[in-house]
Design a protein around this motif. Structure first.
Motif, PDB file in Angstrom:
ATOM      1  N   GLY A  21       7.020   7.417   8.033  1.00 50.47           N
ATOM      2  CA  GLY A  21       5.956   8.102   7.320  1.00 50.47           C
ATOM      3  C   GLY A  21       6.401   8.917   6.123  1.00 50.47           C
ATOM      4  O   GLY A  21       5.565   9.517   5.432  1.00 50.47           O
ATOM      5  N   HIS A  61       7.602   9.009   2.460  1.00 51.76           N
ATOM      6  CA  HIS A  61       7.629   8.156   1.269  1.00 51.76           C
ATOM      7  C   HIS A  61       8.284   8.877   0.087  1.00 51.76           C
ATOM      8  O   HIS A  61       7.925   8.650  -1.076  1.00 51.76           O
ATOM      9  N   THR A  73       0.857  -1.182   0.000  1.00 50.07           N
ATOM     10  CA  THR A  73       0.000   0.000   0.000  1.00 50.07           C
ATOM     11  C   THR A  73       0.900   1.242   0.000  1.00 50.07           C
ATOM     12  O   THR A  73       2.114   1.146   0.213  1.00 50.07           O
ATOM     13  N   ASN A  74       0.297   2.384  -0.221  1.00 52.45           N
ATOM     14  CA  ASN A  74       1.058   3.631  -0.199  1.00 52.45           C
ATOM     15  C   ASN A  74       1.595   3.966   1.191  1.00 52.45           C
ATOM     16  O   ASN A  74       2.423   4.873   1.329  1.00 52.45           O
ATOM     17  N   ASP A  75       1.126   3.248   2.211  1.00 55.07           N
ATOM     18  CA  ASP A  75       1.557   3.514   3.588  1.00 55.07           C
ATOM     19  C   ASP A  75       2.593   2.516   4.091  1.00 55.07           C
ATOM     20  O   ASP A  75       2.965   2.546   5.270  1.00 55.07           O
ATOM     21  N   TRP A  76       3.061   1.653   3.234  1.00 53.63           N
ATOM     22  CA  TRP A  76       4.028   0.638   3.656  1.00 53.63           C
ATOM     23  C   TRP A  76       5.273   1.266   4.292  1.00 53.63           C
ATOM     24  O   TRP A  76       5.750   2.325   3.852  1.00 53.63           O
ATOM     25  N   THR A  77       5.827   0.554   5.282  1.00 53.21           N
ATOM     26  CA  THR A  77       7.071   0.970   5.934  1.00 53.21           C
ATOM     27  C   THR A  77       8.244   0.145   5.401  1.00 53.21           C
ATOM     28  O   THR A  77       8.048  -0.870   4.733  1.00 53.21           O
TER      29      THR A  77
END
Length: 443
Positions: free
Chosen positions: A315, A317, A186-190
């Motif tokens: 946070g 990206h 997802t666009n929030d992956w760490t």
């Protein structure tokens, strides 16, 4: 998305690698030709009228066709300011060809150049300073993405007008994720989620890897590392570009992540620069790539893939972009007048959107995404939507300095040594920093 096909760049190599291939030779040629130059701003200096100009470019296939279509349209509408297109043999040789033209006296009025060549060509006395021209009413300089404007500026002077923009995003094989029971990115992956997924998607016995990394020590090696460095809050060089700055906690965090994935987890396929990662992605041997829109054309129709932002650090990206430029050179006042008017028209939102629809290149201006034709672009190139949105995650550009090619080589060798397990991250940082310091001291 499986049937999505990009119509151009079938044989194009990574923009990261191509973006610095000419700089070293260009620097040597430039040093010998800075005092040379054909034409004179005194020619036709009394006239504000336009005149015919030459535009040098390295476009092929769909991009060449689209540029010709637009040049033909301009010529029909502007018979006293015609544009003659000149193929320079390929954009990889653009800097050498332009510099050689200064020596021979037949340099173009406009040249398509990699952004990494800007600092080299900024030394040319024939370069047109565009700083005031981009402030003209109707030009809308701020409509270009920040990364493009940064890449166009050297020492506070605007030296070019954006010609192309791209960025790195995460491209993944949906089938491999489903087979491994791993949730899709997802666009929030760490970073941690990315590393964990890559490990689960790897199988040494079948030579299957979670991720691929170009590890030939070239700019391809460097610019993926730079995205991670910036995400972690680091910088490549000091603010005045005189000292290395990546031997830092951020630089260490990025190298440690690469070490842990490649050496500890063995979840990374290390490409030697021959582009084999593309074939392996198609054959289901690699699950994830960090790549740009230029690689989408090489993905087979039967591969179901998705695109997301790069995994982030705390946070952040942030990604990296490699803007290219149209750079203008002075033969005469009338020639400069025509060149400015043509390039301003060519890079205007509606005109460039037509070019993007024809080629799959990303929009140059933010306002292109608000035009009705943008939906046509997305329907034709659905995977481009994430790449376009990801342009907002570009906060840095590579340093605009003449010695960047040598700096890149030193950093590339540093990253390569870590990925191969030849050096520990902390030691590699010190070695790499010393090498870059030596380059900067001699520049």
């Amino acid at each position: 998305m499986a049937a999505y096909r990009l119509t151009v760049r079938a044989a194009q190599v990574s923009r990261a690698r191509r973006a610095v291939v000419a700089v070293g030779l260009g620097a040597a040629l430039l040093a010998g030709s800075a005092a040379c130059g054909g034409g004179s701003s005194g020619e036709d200096a009394s006239s504000d009228a336009g005149t015919d100009i030459t535009v040098s470019h390295g476009y092929t296939d769909a991009e060449a066709d689209a540029l010709k279509t637009q040049a033909d349209k301009w010529n029909t509408e502007n018979p006293t300011m015609k544009v003659n297109l000149l193929f320079n043999g390929g954009n990889d040789s653009a800097l050498q060809k332009t510099v050689a033209g200064f020596t021979a006296g037949n340099y173009p009025d406009v040249a398509y150049e990699y952004g990494s060549s800007a600092a080299q060509l900024a030394r040319q006395p024939k370069l047109v300073d565009l700083t005031d021209k981009v402030k003209a009413s109707g030009f809308n300089w701020d409509d270009f993405y920040p990364s493009e404007r940064q890449a166009s500026t050297v020492n506070g002077k605007v030296v070019g007008i954006p010609a192309l923009v791209d960025d790195l995003s995460l491209v993944y094989n949906k089938k491999l994720f489903a087979a491994a029971g791993v949730p899709e990115p997802t666009n929030d992956w760490t970073w941690e989620q990315f590393r964990d997924a890559a490990k689960k998607l790897s199988n040494p016995s079948t030579k299957t890897y979670g991720w691929a990394y170009v590890n030939d020590g070239s700019e391809d090696t460097v610019w993926r590392y730079l995205a991670m460095l910036w995400q972690a809050g680091g910088e490549m060089l000091s603010g005045d570009n005189t000292k290395p700055a990546f031997d830092s906690p951020a630089g260490l965090a990025a190298l440690q992540q690469l070490h842990d994935m490649a050496v500890t987890d063995k979840s990374v396929y290390l490409d030697t620069g021959n582009g084999n990662y593309s074939n392996l992605f198609n054959s289901g041997k690699i699950a994830m790539l960090w790549t740009g829109p230029w690689d989408l054309s090489s993905i087979n129709d039967d591969v179901q893939y998705g695109v997301t932002y790069l995994p982030g650090y705390n946070g952040n990206h942030e990604t990296i972009s490699g803007p290219d430029l149209y750079m203008l050179f002075d033969h005469s006042k009338a020639g400069v007048n025509t060149a400015v008017k043509f390039v301003s028209w060519l890079t205007s939102a509606p005109v460039h959107l037509d070019f993007a629809i024809a080629t799959g290149d990303l929009p140059l201006r933010k306002s292109e995404t608000t035009l009705p034709g943008y939906q046509t672009f997305l329907s034709k190139y659905p995977a481009e939507k994430v790449f376009v949105a990801n342009l907002d995650n570009v906060k840095h550009v590579r340093p605009n300095l003449a010695s960047y090619a040598e700096v890149s080589t030193a950093v590339g060798q540093m990253v390569q040594s870590v990925l191969l397990g030849q050096a520990e991250p902390a030691a590699a940082l010190k070695t790499g920093s010393q090498a870059v310091a030596s380059v900067l001291a001699g520049s």
